[in-house]
Structures are given as structure tokens and as C-alpha cells.
Design a protein around this motif. Structure first.
Motif, PDB file in Angstrom:
ATOM      1  N   ILE A 121     -29.620 -11.359  11.945  1.00 61.22           N
ATOM      2  CA  ILE A 121     -28.644 -11.348  10.865  1.00 61.22           C
ATOM      3  C   ILE A 121     -29.413 -11.286   9.548  1.00 61.22           C
ATOM      4  N   ALA A 178     -29.690 -13.879   5.794  1.00 62.69           N
ATOM      5  CA  ALA A 178     -29.319 -15.257   6.115  1.00 62.69           C
ATOM      6  C   ALA A 178     -30.559 -16.059   6.440  1.00 62.69           C
ATOM      7  N   PRO A 190     -27.289 -19.191   9.797  1.00 59.74           N
ATOM      8  CA  PRO A 190     -26.483 -17.985   9.578  1.00 59.74           C
ATOM      9  C   PRO A 190     -25.004 -18.180   9.880  1.00 59.74           C
ATOM     10  N   GLU A 205     -23.892 -19.013   6.325  1.00 57.92           N
ATOM     11  CA  GLU A 205     -24.020 -17.951   5.324  1.00 57.92           C
ATOM     12  C   GLU A 205     -23.276 -16.678   5.705  1.00 57.92           C
ATOM     13  N   LYS A 206     -23.300 -16.334   6.991  1.00 56.54           N
ATOM     14  CA  LYS A 206     -22.709 -15.078   7.460  1.00 56.54           C
ATOM     15  C   LYS A 206     -21.821 -15.334   8.682  1.00 56.54           C
ATOM     16  N   GLU A 210     -20.353 -12.201  10.653  1.00 59.51           N
ATOM     17  CA  GLU A 210     -21.335 -11.486  11.470  1.00 59.51           C
ATOM     18  C   GLU A 210     -21.773 -12.331  12.653  1.00 59.51           C
TER      19      GLU A 210
END
Length: 262
Positions: free
Chosen positions: A233, A236, A240, A243-244, A247
Motif C-alpha cells: 500500500i 502509508a 495502513p 491511513e488507507k 485500499e
């Protein structure tokens, strides 16, 4: 709130979704509680039984005197899942949670049918490095390490957001004894040999900006398991899923579909 009394340790956990669904179990990183997965859980497929918990010395679970052994942390999760009657789960572990996941997958083949090793390693850091961190926590509390930890946890752009401050607060409000105890467990763990013996569906997830468990370490670890997959990812850090989350959930949901865990 759900609290399980496991041989004298009171463990805080959540058990959500379909009680008869395929179980997915999340294991948190060092310095976080089960809220680590708050953004991912709503993005999971319907019909799953979703279990999260606060490991020993973290969140709302009990704190015992350290140092801890990794076998103790693995045993805590084993007893919790036995308490809940969980078998054949998809186990998702991040950082120390990924180490706990490796340990449980080796120990209880009946309990784990697939594993996600996120931002983790078979071995993380060195004994000397962890000894220095433990000493710093005992002297100055987690606050003494917080800024350096945040740089490893999150990308520079995320550290400019308002949300970032909440995660920093989560870290520094963990019990120092629990943080130090779990740090000692990481320091004493080398799972290269046992993890290389695993034969089950496995996925590694890494963040390109991860300063704690860089992508190469995650890939090296998951590559120990034949037939495993790896996903990176970008943008990040060490968390993650924070943050994401979109995804992260996309990758995780793809693995759920591929393994037929639904």
C-alpha cells in the motif's frame, strides 16, 4: 462491553456481525487497542463474524507485571478463541499482532485456516534495540518515545491531519507496563523456522512508508509460506488500515473471496 476472564486475565473484546458467520479475528499492533480496525470493519463483506480484542497490557484488558513472553500472548488469544468457540478463522495480525498470528497458526491448525500478516515480521528489530526502548519507557513513560514512534507509524502527510493527534493520544495512554511487557515479547521472538513450516493461505500487507517493519521485511516473512501473496500500500506507514482503510479493505476482501472465507 464484553470481558472474558481467561485464567485470571480479563480480556476486553468485541464480537460483531453474524454469530454464525465465518470468523475473522483481528490482532492489534503494539501501543494500540481494538479501535485500530474501526475504519476497516464497516468495509468488510456482510455475513462475517468479526472478533477484535485488546491484548494483554493494552486498552481495556488487564495489565500483568512484565516482561511478557510471546508464548503468553499467543496463549491469551488461544484461550479467548476457545472461550468463544472459534475454529477455522481468518486471522489478521498487524505488527506484534502479526507475530501472535504466526504463533497461533503454528500452534493451533484447527483454529486458523488462513492468515494475513500485516506490517510485521518473523523477527522484528534486535534485542538491544528493544532493551533501549523498554528502558526509555520505564524512565520517561511512553511519551518519551511518542514522537519517534509516530514518524514510523504514519506518513508525513497523515501527521499533518487532525486525526493524527488522536492516534498519538491512544499510544501515550496505553499502560507503560503493558507496552514494555509486549516489547520484551517482541525482543525474544524469532519465528523464521516455525513460520516456514506453515501450509495455509497467507497474505502479507506492507506500507511503503513503514519505518517499523519495512516492505522487504514483510515480504521476506510471508515468502516463508509457500503459495503466499503480498500487497504493498503506497503512501502509508506502519498502520495502513488507518491511513488507507479503503485500499486495505479492498486487498483484505479480495483475499477473503479467494480463500472462500465467507
Amino acid at each position: 462491553m464484553h470481558v472474558a476472564d481467561l485464567k485470571g486475565l480479563k480480556v476486553h473484546y468485541t464480537d460483531e456481525g453474524d454469530p454464525n458467520g465465518a470468523p475473522i479475528v483481528f490482532v492489534n499492533s503494539l501501543g494500540t487497542d481494538l479501535r485500530l480496525w474501526d475504519k476497516v470493519v464497516p468495509l468488510l463483506p456482510a455475513g462475517l463474524r468479526i472478533i477484535r480484542y485488546d491484548k494483554r497490557g493494552h486498552g481495556l484488558s488487564g495489565v500483568t507485571p512484565g516482561p511478557y513472553k510471546m508464548g503468553t500472548l499467543v496463549g491469551d488469544l488461544e484461550r479467548l478463541l476457545d472461550h468463544l468457540g472459534v475454529r477455522d478463522c481468518l486471522l489478521v495480525g498487524l505488527s506484534i499482532g502479526g507475530m501472535i498470528a504466526q504463533g497461533l497458526a503454528v500452534k493451533r491448525m484447527d483454529m486458523v485456516r488462513a492468515v494475513v500478516l500485516s506490517n510485521t515480521g518473523a523477527k522484528i528489530g534486535t534485542a538491544d534495540m528493544w532493551a533501549d526502548r523498554i528502558a526509555a519507557v520505564k524512565t520517561g513513560g511512553i511519551e518519551a518515545l511518542a514522537d519517534a514512534i509516530m514518524e514510523r507509524w504514519f506518513s508525513a502527510s497523515f501527521r499533518e491531519t487532525e486525526e493524527f493527534h488522536a492516534w498519538r493520544n491512544m499510544l501515550v495512554r496505553q499502560p507503560p507496563e503493558g507496552y514494555a511487557g509486549c516489547s520484551a515479547a517482541i525482543a525474544g521472538t524469532d519465528f523464521y523456522t516455525p513460520t516456514s513450516g506453515l501450509r495455509l493461505p497467507a497474505l502479507g500487507i506492507a506500507g511503503s512508508e513503514d519505518g517499523s517493519t519495512p516492505p522487504d521485511l514483510v515480504r521476506e516473512t510471508v515468502d516463508l509460506i509457500p503459495g503466499s501473496k503480498f500487497a504493498l500500500i503506497r503512501g502509508a506507514g506502519h498502520l495502513p488500515c488507518v491511513e488507507k482503510p479503503g485500499e486495505y479493505a479492498r486487498i483484505l476482501n479480495g483475499f477473503i473471496a479467494e480463500t472462500g472465507h465467507a
